[in-house]
Design a protein around this motif. Sequence first.
Motif, PDB file in Angstrom:
ATOM      1  N   ASP A 344       0.832  -1.205   0.000  1.00 25.93           N
ATOM      2  CA  ASP A 344       0.000   0.000   0.000  1.00 25.93           C
ATOM      3  C   ASP A 344       0.865   1.253   0.000  1.00 25.93           C
ATOM      4  O   ASP A 344       0.504   2.277  -0.593  1.00 25.93           O
ATOM      5  N   GLN A 347       1.786   1.976  -3.416  1.00 23.70           N
ATOM      6  CA  GLN A 347       0.623   2.529  -4.116  1.00 23.70           C
ATOM      7  C   GLN A 347       0.433   4.020  -3.792  1.00 23.70           C
ATOM      8  O   GLN A 347       0.154   4.827  -4.687  1.00 23.70           O
ATOM      9  N   TYR A 354       7.319   2.907  -7.581  1.00 23.88           N
ATOM     10  CA  TYR A 354       7.862   1.810  -8.390  1.00 23.88           C
ATOM     11  C   TYR A 354       9.231   2.179  -8.947  1.00 23.88           C
ATOM     12  O   TYR A 354       9.605   1.787 -10.044  1.00 23.88           O
TER      13      TYR A 354
END
Length: 395
Positions: A344, A347, A354
């Motif tokens: 999370d 995210q 990333y």
Amino acid sequence: MIPSPVPVVPPPYHSPEREKLQAQARRFAADRVLPIANELDPVKGEIPRSLLAEMAELGYFGITVPAEHGGLGLGAFEYCMVAEELARAWMSVASIIARAQGAGTDVADEARRNDLLRRSARGEWIGAIALSEPDAGSDLAGVATRAERDGDEYVLTGRKRWTGNAKAADFIQVLVRTADPGPDEPRSAGLATLLVEKERDGFPPGITGRPIDKIGYHGFVTWDLEFDGLRVPVANRVGERGFAETQQWLNIARVHTAARAVGLARAAVEDCIVYLQQRVQFDHPIGDFQAVRFKLATMAARVEQARAFYQHVAHLIDLGRPCEREAAMVKLMATEMAAEVTGDGIQLHGGNGYTTEHQVERHWRDARLTTIFEGTSEIQMKIVADRLLPRSPLG
């Protein structure tokens, strides 16, 4: 930057002494460990010896070693509490302390045992644990590495896998088979633990090794080891109960893993608190948006829940209570939580999560491993289920 911890009501296990130890470990993790992790983890570097020396000075290698042997004389609770703080910065640093704490000292000779305990407390007896094999990971009762008795020595032949810190260690504690089980004995009968003493940064004759390339958990090298005629004195047999002692050690290891998982998940939460205030979209810090705020709140609540559980189980261990079921439960719950919460965290960082430009990807890589080592989540489920619901005779 690490934000100041959110004030909370002191937990029932709180004491001024524990608060002081926790504050010291938190400062050390932020000031000393985190900068080194940010520098070395991207290049798969090893924990510097200088940092290990600082940890030894603080007593972190002897948290559970009795005070009369130079340790802090504390329990599993303090051990796990310090591990959480260190894992918040770099999980491998929280892991290396498990390779001391009196490990590899339970030999028969009392004078030698006391000397090894003192060395362990000083950080001069840091080891590696060789349990798993290519065909014996979750099923440790299937260990096939042989130790044949030859006079006053055992001769070891076989292969061990996933042995972290093996080359850098002062010793390797090896689970071996000294005899085959009889027809009416469990498969774990005939297992024993032997202590292989060695020089740091090398392997003795009879051991060769190949590094295993991992996607995370950097800080020390993990090895695939071959034993070919390695001779170990019979006096280096550790303990007397064989596989039962390994299982008892795994209880503490699983709570320690739960604490490390909490540290990693907490790192994701704290990193997100900073990032969500810095990242601006639609003319607002993204931390202003309700969907993001609720995600963060849920992440933080799950971290607090897991911390309360691991502290409870560590307390039970310190009371001497049998808690194999509880250790499996907390390892299962905390590590699955950490894998999800750090995911999370990626995210909430969006595309930046990333990349390797933010620490949150390291937290996720390391948290993912916690669901696997010291017994996978599926093994923990089996342990818990078998103690809650015995199988029927027809099953």
